[in-house]
Design a protein around this motif. Sequence first.
Motif, PDB file in Angstrom:
ATOM      1  N   GLY A  34      25.546  66.386  10.419  1.00 32.57           N
ATOM      2  CA  GLY A  34      24.452  65.587  10.955  1.00 32.57           C
ATOM      3  C   GLY A  34      24.666  65.330  12.440  1.00 32.57           C
ATOM      4  O   GLY A  34      25.506  65.970  13.090  1.00 32.57           O
ATOM      5  N   ASP A  35      23.916  64.350  12.965  1.00 29.68           N
ATOM      6  CA  ASP A  35      23.893  64.112  14.407  1.00 29.68           C
ATOM      7  C   ASP A  35      25.276  63.825  14.965  1.00 29.68           C
ATOM      8  O   ASP A  35      25.889  62.815  14.629  1.00 29.68           O
ATOM      9  N   VAL A  60      27.047  60.161  13.273  1.00 26.38           N
ATOM     10  CA  VAL A  60      26.686  58.747  13.165  1.00 26.38           C
ATOM     11  C   VAL A  60      27.555  58.073  12.111  1.00 26.38           C
ATOM     12  O   VAL A  60      28.046  56.973  12.291  1.00 26.38           O
TER      13      VAL A  60
ATOM     14  N   GLY B  39      17.196  63.826   9.909  1.00 28.55           N
ATOM     15  CA  GLY B  39      18.393  63.481  10.667  1.00 28.55           C
ATOM     16  C   GLY B  39      18.449  61.985  10.921  1.00 28.55           C
ATOM     17  O   GLY B  39      17.405  61.352  11.145  1.00 28.55           O
ATOM     18  N   ILE B  40      19.639  61.423  10.908  1.00 32.56           N
ATOM     19  CA  ILE B  40      19.780  59.970  10.956  1.00 32.56           C
ATOM     20  C   ILE B  40      19.219  59.398  12.260  1.00 32.56           C
ATOM     21  O   ILE B  40      18.492  58.398  12.257  1.00 32.56           O
ATOM     22  N   ILE B  41      19.547  60.016  13.388  1.00 31.15           N
ATOM     23  CA  ILE B  41      19.099  59.455  14.669  1.00 31.15           C
ATOM     24  C   ILE B  41      17.575  59.496  14.788  1.00 31.15           C
ATOM     25  O   ILE B  41      16.939  58.504  15.177  1.00 31.15           O
ATOM     26  N   ALA B  42      16.982  60.618  14.423  1.00 31.37           N
ATOM     27  CA  ALA B  42      15.514  60.729  14.500  1.00 31.37           C
ATOM     28  C   ALA B  42      14.852  59.728  13.564  1.00 31.37           C
ATOM     29  O   ALA B  42      13.849  59.089  13.927  1.00 31.37           O
TER      30      ALA B  42
END
Lengths: 125, 377
Positions: A34-35, A60, B39-42
């Motif tokens: 992930g990010d 994250v 996605g976590i940030i988005a």
Amino acid sequence: MAATISYTKDHEWVRIEGDTAIMGITAYAAEQLGDVVFVELPEAGKALKKGDAGAVVESVKAASDVYSPISGEVVEVNDALDASPQTVNEAPETDGWLMKLKLADAGEVDDLMDEAAYKEFVATL
Amino acid sequence: MTATSDDTLNQTPLHALHVELGGRMVPFAGYAMPVQYEGIIAEHRWTRDQAGLFDVSHMGQRFLVGPDHATTAATLERLTPGALGTLGLGRMRYTLLLNDAGGIIDDLMVTRSISEDDDGTLSLVFNAARKEIDDDYVRSALPDDVSLHAAEDRALLALQGPQAAAVMERHCAKAGDLTFMRATSAAFDGIDCHVSRSGYTGEDGFEISVAADKAEVLARTLLAEAEVKPIGLGARDSLRLEAGLPLYGHDLDETTSPVEADLSFAVAKSRRESGGFPGAERIRRELETGPSRLRVGLRPTGRAPVREGADILAPDGETIGMVTSGGFGPTAEAPVAMGYVAHAYAKPGTTLQVSGRRGAEPAEITALPFVPHRYFR
């Protein structure tokens, strides 16, 4: 002929150019993580053995070790990732490279998977 | 993470929808839940800018049913430090189930009946991982005329973000009349539901309890709105962390008191004197003289996140506490964390060190929340 890229079961890639190995994490690994928000890279000059935890990629939610696919001395790291760690997600196998190593044993690369074998391996996961 | 372990996981009524939407399903508190979609940030940023839809059906929806409000509220007050007898119709309150040592068994939302017709019922929402423990504890304290019922046939959805109200009003006019921590029964495009203005992100928003077999229709209706996207547990965690909201099992456990957890607001003034709840003595003492440790916000000075379990060190290197939640705050655009420190070090602006996998690094005590709340009051 394009340089061949080899892969590990831990989802690192390595490209050999002369006596230098450029390495990073695969698109599969980047997708799974992930990010990416922070990348911790070793100091130039550090000697890594094949399988050593050479870098840490933090998403994250979690931190993940990146293992060196081959043995060698770190000659350069991708400092651009300090300011833009997300490059590891956007271009994991090109601009998102992590470090360059001076090859200690060119034969080690023979133990790694080629692209076709890695694709087959990922398909089993 | 093996395929076979998924077979034993519970599924929420929205499971098929999560899979269809490309949610990455992971085990969480015995349920298969989506940790992320795009996605976590988005997803985090979308919730802060627009509106995010969360499936929180894994949480424990319960009804505590007694003959009248005074009886039901008094029953729950014997286990919590809240003033529930004075809760108005359709009002919601955050409270804590406490053990005899004043430690937190769970944190929960309590809502009084909407109308006088069915007064005497309190709706409770337990954390998913604490449902069975809470059920046993509450049942052990029930008088003959009060009973606890699980609402297993209901789903719970949350719509959170600055556009949540505009979206809700298109389908459920009554939702727009609610202010923060108020609830109503309402029809959402003709579907009976129970709507409250509440959530776990620091944003304005709603929580919607609906019959399990109507949950997917309701979710699809919301997702068809341009402002709404599905949000996974990953962003739920980063949103609540930025909002300074504790997470049970991480920031709270059975050793933590409400005062230590900086949740003294949940200890009602009327009950500080009268007591009559588990651990009242410890809590009164901590309110008077200060707790030995306090939950605080922490900002690492660098760009690297610190994680749960990292030690917190005084400038002289002495260990004075531990990080209980840590990650990256997409809205704060920086690493954010919370943890417990000895009371003497809890003042915002205090510079300390955190020591995790990289060794000691500087961090600063920061007032919570990291991102201001935007509740509709």
